[in-house]
Design an enzyme around this catalytic site. Structure first.
Site, PDB file in Angstrom:
ATOM      1  N   TRP A 102      75.563  28.421  53.544  1.00 18.82           N
ATOM      2  CA  TRP A 102      75.694  29.466  54.478  1.00 18.82           C
ATOM      3  C   TRP A 102      75.587  30.792  53.636  1.00 18.82           C
ATOM      4  CZ3 TRP A 102      74.872  28.357  59.076  1.00 18.82           C
ATOM      5  CH2 TRP A 102      75.151  26.918  59.572  1.00 18.82           C
ATOM      6  N   ASP A 171      82.693  35.465  55.417  1.00 18.13           N
ATOM      7  CA  ASP A 171      82.529  34.489  56.407  1.00 18.13           C
ATOM      8  C   ASP A 171      83.376  33.682  56.312  1.00 18.13           C
ATOM      9  OD1 ASP A 171      81.479  32.760  58.016  1.00 18.13           O
ATOM     10  OD2 ASP A 171      79.572  32.361  57.073  1.00 18.13           O
ATOM     11  N   LYS A 195      84.639  26.040  64.852  1.00 12.35           N
ATOM     12  CA  LYS A 195      85.373  25.275  63.842  1.00 12.35           C
ATOM     13  C   LYS A 195      86.847  25.365  64.041  1.00 12.35           C
ATOM     14  CE  LYS A 195      81.068  25.477  61.997  1.00 12.35           C
ATOM     15  NZ  LYS A 195      80.299  26.506  61.443  1.00 12.35           N
TER      16      LYS A 195
END
Ligand SMILES: *Cc1c(COP(=O)(O)O)cnc(C)c1O
Length: 360
Positions: A102, A171, A195
């Site tokens: 990511w 993030d 999530k």
């Protein structure tokens, strides 16, 4: 019908109590004669739902009053672009840490807007940890420093908040609300909902208000944080159902004692699964350096990869779903988000031990 234990990395498990409540509201929201999905986002009823969700989130995370909380669309992936568009503010460069897939994606997108300075990367170690902070090549002229607090695919998590001079951008897609957090240390925090917050379709951005209002020329109105903030995240139609359901999750968290309480459970869940993997005599293996192991996403491999298919099939037969690792790295992965109960982890460990006995 009994529900299975869902270890999916995302869209991920939701608390059963939340789903039951949403089910009640689905046809007839609190007796008002319509579904929450059929309401105008400008109606008094819906605005109350939206405002309560924000207030509950602020309470859970103790968000300081000089931060805006935004409910946006486009997922965490759009934030990879929206962040430089909004936060460069006349700077030509930004710092990024690379600890996995990511961060790598955020870096690639950031390069479309500025000179990206990768201050440190763990790629040469196959992303098994966080490069030592004293080796980071920080740039004081950077607009911000970006990092992925929890790398969902590699299972690598920061165990500290980096102390840097420039605004910190993180993030938190797969770790937000898993433990208490000092929001005041950050310029911006973002997290896709699917999530640890709610269903897909909404992404949460918490941003210090002095950082917004100076976008890159050409930035679409829809991607200007200031426009979103000035309009209560309703410049256009927001993802009403996802926002509503996220609100129910925030209430569920508050009801269960907030983030310290859930953090204690999360620590226990992760600790027992890692102990089971480490104690398997090599039958199961997690490659991450112990101090940087994620408490949310636990990747592991089997000594004999040929057993993977059988492992997944047998797990599914025991009501343990979605244990396959990310397609880019293979192996297994158990995501242990807030909504995965401790009994689910116990059931997984029992299954893993039985499977080893049978196959080992
Ligand atoms: C899932 C994930 C993303 C991507 O989220 P989307 O909402 O699908 O764009 C980004 N970062 C992290 C850490 C993630 O876990």
């Amino acid at each position: 019908m009994t529900r299975a234990y869902n270890f999916c990395a995302g869209p991920a498990a939701l608390p059963q109590a939340v789903l039951s409540e949403a089910q009640k509201d689905l046809l007839n929201y609190k007796g008002r004669g319509l579904s929450v999905m059929e309401m105008s986002h400008r109606s008094a009823e819906y605005v109350a739902i939206a405002e309560e969700a924000e207030a509950d989130l602020r309470e859970l995370l103790n968000v300081p009053s000089n931060y805006k909380v935004l409910f946006l669309q486009g997922g965490a992936s759009l934030q990879f672009a929206q962040i430089p568009m909004n936060l460069l503010r006349g700077h030509s460069t930004a710092d990024y840490v690379n600890t996995g897939m990511w961060s790598t994606k955020a870096i690639a997108e950031g390069k479309k807007f500025c000179d990206v300075n990768v201050v440190a990367s763990d790629e040469h170690n196959k992303f098994r940890g966080v490069p030592a902070f004293d080796t980071w090549q920080l740039n004081d002229k950077a607009a911000y420093l970006h990092y992925a607090e929890n790398e969902t695919i590699h299972g690598v998590q920061f165990n500290y908040i980096p102390d840097v001079k420039v605004p910190l951008v993180a993030d938190f897609s797969s770790s937000i609300l898993s433990q208490p957090l000092d929001v005041s240390k950050f310029g911006l925090i973002y997290a896709g909902a699917q999530k640890n917050i709610g269903p897909a379709g909404v992404v949460l951005v918490i941003v210090r208000e002095d950082l917004i209002g100076e976008v890159l020329p050409g930035t679409p109105t829809m991607l200007d944080y200031k426009v979103a903030a000035d309009n209560g995240s309703m410049y256009n139609t927001p993802p009403t159902f996802s926002w509503y359901l996220a609100g129910l999750v925030f209430k569920w968290l508050k009801h269960h004692g907030g983030l310290s309480a859930i953090a204690a459970i999360n620590q226990r869940k992760a600790a027992k699964l890692y102990a089971a993997i480490d104690g398997s005599g090599g039958f199961y293996h997690n490659p991450v350096i112990k101090t940087y192991r994620s408490i949310m996403n636990v990747p592991f491999t089997l000594l004999d990869p040929a057993l993977e298919k059988t492992f997944l099939k047998d797990a599914e037969a025991r009501g343990l779903l979605n244990l396959a690792g990310h397609r880019s790295v293979g192996g297994m992965r158990a995501s242990l988000y807030n909504a995965v109960p401790e009994e689910g982890v116990d059931a997984l460990i029992a299954f893993m031990q039985d499977f080893q006995q049978k196959m080992g």
